[in-house]
Enzyme design. Structure first.
Site, PDB file in Angstrom:
ATOM      1  N   ARG A   1      31.369  45.037  36.999  1.00 50.46           N
ATOM      2  CA  ARG A   1      32.273  45.934  38.238  1.00 50.46           C
ATOM      3  C   ARG A   1      33.429  46.407  38.036  1.00 50.46           C
ATOM      4  NH1 ARG A   1      36.232  42.726  41.765  1.00 50.46           N
ATOM      5  NH2 ARG A   1      35.589  43.598  42.979  1.00 50.46           N
TER       6      ARG A   1
ATOM      7  N   HIS B   1      33.723  49.871  39.603  1.00 46.27           N
ATOM      8  CA  HIS B   1      34.902  50.037  40.664  1.00 46.27           C
ATOM      9  C   HIS B   1      35.254  51.470  39.912  1.00 46.27           C
ATOM     10  CE1 HIS B   1      35.727  46.309  42.581  1.00 46.27           C
ATOM     11  NE2 HIS B   1      34.544  46.973  43.251  1.00 46.27           N
TER      12      HIS B   1
ATOM     13  N   ASN C   1      40.273  45.736  44.468  1.00 48.41           N
ATOM     14  CA  ASN C   1      40.655  44.886  43.107  1.00 48.41           C
ATOM     15  C   ASN C   1      41.443  43.890  42.844  1.00 48.41           C
ATOM     16  OD1 ASN C   1      39.041  47.334  42.159  1.00 48.41           O
ATOM     17  ND2 ASN C   1      40.196  48.124  42.442  1.00 48.41           N
TER      18      ASN C   1
ATOM     19  N   HIS D   1      24.185  42.336  40.877  1.00 51.46           N
ATOM     20  CA  HIS D   1      24.644  40.720  41.271  1.00 51.46           C
ATOM     21  C   HIS D   1      23.766  39.731  40.814  1.00 51.46           C
ATOM     22  CE1 HIS D   1      27.300  42.861  44.969  1.00 51.46           C
ATOM     23  NE2 HIS D   1      27.926  42.615  43.864  1.00 51.46           N
TER      24      HIS D   1
END
Length: 326
Positions: free
Chosen positions: A63, A67, A95, A193
């Site tokens: 992740r 990001h 975040n 996911h």
């Protein structure tokens, strides 16, 4: 779904089917072969150690890479702490209190610096660590082109615009397209996911007030709804409770995420929405049936994502400390 949006998605699908993933501008698969030959071993050991200590860390590192790339490009900007001249991305809404893994990247960077000082960028370390996080949890292995340099600043505004689980599919798709990705990438990268967890607040509306009249999301599987209401009761102090994104194989990178969507058991509304559109649903169905197809396409999409906005040549720098510019 509107006719114009259907045409838009059809065009994206056509392009994705006939596009050939290029290797990556000035990036090179053998970039550090001579200057830091043990790089891959150092990164793999660092990620393996982190996952052995906490299995959830694999999803956190993956992740973190996502990001990073979606704010300022894949330049390690997400790793920067605040300074007197700029506000970092760590406190941006997507975040804050959720982005994790910074200490893992710090530890890997320290070991890389011992082996080959001032050679390897933090952006490349994070990109490699994301690949290792997938591979070490049972997912595919793909070659990672290298040679990124680190950014000299961060972009909190861009970080606040990261794709959100609260957004409709149209918005998420548009954000991916703005990064040079396509509809296939939206679906296949959502497959990340298959590992990791989500905080209750990211999906609680589906459980208690999906329609504004106190009713749950009617598409949500009934037994899953009951279980989720137990873990995420309708009170504020449950907002940060964690729920597995894929309860069937929580710590294994596989295609069960897509099987869950087919069974109306996607945790996030933004995930389950992939079954609400004919084109994205067809991708989901294929990935649920053919794990090899998902593995292949995931690696391809990760290379595409890892090429977003990269700095090469004399742009940026190679940080000695991932938290601050040199």
């Amino acid at each position: 779904m509107s006719h114009s949006y259907s045409k838009f998605l059809s065009m994206l699908l056509f392009c994705s089917l006939f596009s050939v993933p290029l290797c990556c501008g000035q990036l090179d698969y053998k970039f550090y072969d001579n200057t830091c030959p043990n790089l891959l071993k150092i990164v793999r050991y660092g990620v393996w150690s982190a996952i052995a200590n906490e299995t959830r860390m694999a999803a956190s590192i993956l992740r973190l890479h996502f990001h990073d790339c979606f704010a300022n490009g894949c330049d390690g900007s997400v790793l920067l702490d605040d300074t007197s001249t700029f506000t970092g991305e760590k406190n941006a809404t997507p975040n804050k209190n959720s982005a994790r893994g910074f200490e893992v990247i710090d530890a890997i960077k320290a070991n890389v610096e011992k082996a080959c000082p001032s050679i390897v960028s933090c952006a490349d370390i994070l990109t490699l660590a994301a690949r290792e996080s997938v591979y070490l949890t049972g997912g595919p292995y793909w070659p990672v082109p290298l040679g990124r340099r680190d950014g000299l600043t961060a972009n909190e505004t861009a970080a606040n615009e990261l794709p959100s689980p609260f957004e409709p599919l149209e918005n998420i798709t548009a954000k991916f397209v703005s990064m040079g990705l396509d509809l296939k990438d939206v679906v296949v990268l959502s497959g990340a996911h298959t590992i990791g967890f989500a905080q209750c607040f990211t999906f609680k509306q589906r459980l208690f007030d999906f329609d504004g009249a106190g009713n749950p999301d009617p598409t949500l599987d009934a037994s899953l709804l009951s279980n989720l209401r137990t873990v995420c009761p309708n009170q504020n102090n449950s907002d940060t409770n964690l729920v597995s994104l894929d309860p069937t194989t929580t710590n294994k990178f596989d295609n069960n995420y897509f099987k869950n969507l087919v069974n109306n058991s996607g945790l996030l509304q933004s995930d389950q929405a992939l079954m609400g559109d004919n084109i994205t649903a067809s991708f989901v169905m294929n990935y649920s049936k053919f794990p090899f197809l998902f593995s292949r396409d995931f690696g391809i999409s990760m290379v595409k994502m890892g090429n977003i906005g990269v700095l090469t040549s004399q742009d940026g720098e190679r940080r000695k400390n991932c938290r601050m510019v040199n």
